[in-house]
Design a protein around this motif. Structure first.
Motif, mmCIF file in Angstrom:
data_model
loop_
_atom_site.group_PDB
_atom_site.id
_atom_site.type_symbol
_atom_site.label_atom_id
_atom_site.label_comp_id
_atom_site.label_asym_id
_atom_site.label_seq_id
_atom_site.Cartn_x
_atom_site.Cartn_y
_atom_site.Cartn_z
ATOM 1 N N MET A 45 0.852 -1.185 0.000
ATOM 2 C CA MET A 45 0.000 0.000 0.000
ATOM 3 C C MET A 45 0.891 1.240 0.000
ATOM 4 O O MET A 45 1.774 1.368 0.850
ATOM 5 N N LEU A 46 0.657 2.103 -0.974
ATOM 6 C CA LEU A 46 1.343 3.393 -1.048
ATOM 7 C C LEU A 46 0.291 4.465 -0.810
ATOM 8 O O LEU A 46 -0.696 4.552 -1.557
ATOM 9 N N LEU A 47 0.468 5.257 0.230
ATOM 10 C CA LEU A 47 -0.486 6.307 0.550
ATOM 11 C C LEU A 47 -0.337 7.466 -0.424
ATOM 12 O O LEU A 47 0.782 7.828 -0.812
ATOM 13 N N GLY A 48 -1.466 8.053 -0.810
ATOM 14 C CA GLY A 48 -1.441 9.151 -1.764
ATOM 15 C C GLY A 48 -0.980 10.448 -1.138
ATOM 16 O O GLY A 48 -0.995 10.586 0.073
ATOM 17 N N PRO A 49 -0.513 11.369 -1.950
ATOM 18 C CA PRO A 49 -0.441 11.269 -3.398
ATOM 19 C C PRO A 49 0.741 10.400 -3.824
ATOM 20 O O PRO A 49 1.845 10.531 -3.308
ATOM 21 N N VAL A 50 0.483 9.518 -4.754
ATOM 22 C CA VAL A 50 1.528 8.633 -5.265
ATOM 23 C C VAL A 50 2.220 9.359 -6.419
ATOM 24 O O VAL A 50 1.554 9.821 -7.343
ATOM 25 N N PRO A 51 3.542 9.492 -6.343
ATOM 26 C CA PRO A 51 4.248 10.212 -7.408
ATOM 27 C C PRO A 51 4.179 9.468 -8.734
ATOM 28 O O PRO A 51 4.047 8.246 -8.764
ATOM 29 N N SER A 52 4.268 10.202 -9.811
ATOM 30 C CA SER A 52 4.292 9.556 -11.126
ATOM 31 C C SER A 52 5.685 8.983 -11.370
ATOM 32 O O SER A 52 6.642 9.343 -10.695
ATOM 33 N N GLY A 53 5.768 8.077 -12.311
ATOM 34 C CA GLY A 53 7.044 7.451 -12.616
ATOM 35 C C GLY A 53 7.238 6.181 -11.819
ATOM 36 O O GLY A 53 6.296 5.562 -11.351
ATOM 37 N N THR A 54 8.482 5.795 -11.635
ATOM 38 C CA THR A 54 8.818 4.557 -10.947
ATOM 39 C C THR A 54 8.805 4.766 -9.437
ATOM 40 O O THR A 54 9.357 5.739 -8.932
ATOM 41 N N VAL A 55 8.169 3.847 -8.731
ATOM 42 C CA VAL A 55 8.097 3.894 -7.276
ATOM 43 C C VAL A 55 8.629 2.565 -6.748
ATOM 44 O O VAL A 55 8.260 1.502 -7.243
ATOM 45 N N SER A 56 9.464 2.615 -5.739
ATOM 46 C CA SER A 56 10.003 1.396 -5.136
ATOM 47 C C SER A 56 9.010 0.834 -4.121
ATOM 48 O O SER A 56 8.498 1.576 -3.272
ATOM 49 N N LEU A 57 8.756 -0.469 -4.202
ATOM 50 C CA LEU A 57 7.878 -1.091 -3.209
ATOM 51 C C LEU A 57 8.524 -1.103 -1.833
ATOM 52 O O LEU A 57 7.847 -1.283 -0.829
ATOM 53 N N GLY A 58 9.830 -0.895 -1.770
ATOM 54 C CA GLY A 58 10.496 -0.737 -0.481
ATOM 55 C C GLY A 58 10.048 0.515 0.253
ATOM 56 O O GLY A 58 10.224 0.638 1.458
ATOM 57 N N ASP A 59 9.439 1.456 -0.472
ATOM 58 C CA ASP A 59 8.925 2.687 0.125
ATOM 59 C C ASP A 59 7.453 2.582 0.497
ATOM 60 O O ASP A 59 6.838 3.579 0.870
ATOM 61 N N ALA A 60 6.873 1.408 0.368
ATOM 62 C CA ALA A 60 5.445 1.230 0.670
ATOM 63 C C ALA A 60 5.154 1.606 2.123
ATOM 64 O O ALA A 60 5.969 1.395 3.018
ATOM 65 N N ASP A 61 3.977 2.175 2.344
ATOM 66 C CA ASP A 61 3.557 2.556 3.686
ATOM 67 C C ASP A 61 3.035 1.384 4.482
ATOM 68 O O ASP A 61 2.999 1.430 5.710
ATOM 69 N N ALA A 62 2.602 0.336 3.808
ATOM 70 C CA ALA A 62 2.122 -0.883 4.485
ATOM 71 C C ALA A 62 2.381 -2.068 3.562
ATOM 72 O O ALA A 62 2.434 -1.918 2.339
ATOM 73 N N ARG A 63 2.555 -3.239 4.175
ATOM 74 C CA ARG A 63 2.770 -4.464 3.402
ATOM 75 C C ARG A 63 2.125 -5.617 4.153
ATOM 76 O O ARG A 63 2.241 -5.728 5.372
#
Length: 105
Positions: free
Chosen positions: A35-53
């Motif tokens: 889970m990535l909390l918004g606003p989610v930036p455009s482009g490539t996002v690392s799942l290591g930066d996810a807010d929840a897993r």
């Protein structure tokens, strides 16, 4: 898109990796949901930066085989999450759906 689960008027993003897991560690195919909390930036996002897993507990759970997040099941004004694990339970059972109410995750 998971809808707004935290009340900031920004949609969240859920990402499924339902075959996640390592055969070396005995958890092949347990699956994961990020889970990535918004606003989610455009482009490539690392799942290591996810807010929840969330990860499956057993090999071959395949958590994340289905995702939904546009419903407000408990009428609190926030979207709730539903995560499918199509074979969750020991030895390839019938599967499960996990409901995570926005106020509890």
């Amino acid at each position: 898109e998971a809808g707004d689960v935290n009340g900031d008027d920004m949609p969240e993003l859920m990402v499924s990796a339902n075959e996640y897991g390592s055969e070396d560690g005995g958890y092949a195919g347990r699956g994961a949901v990020y889970m990535l909390l918004g606003p989610v930036p455009s482009g490539t996002v690392s799942l290591g930066d996810a807010d929840a897993r969330w990860r499956g507990h057993n090999p071959e759970d395949m958590i994340g085989s289905a995702l939904a997040g546009e419903a407000d099941l408990n009428a609190d004004g926030l979207h709730d999450l539903m995560v499918g694990a199509n074979v969750a339970s020991a030895l390839g059972g019938p599967g499960k759906v996990f409901v995570m109410l926005s106020a509890t995750w």
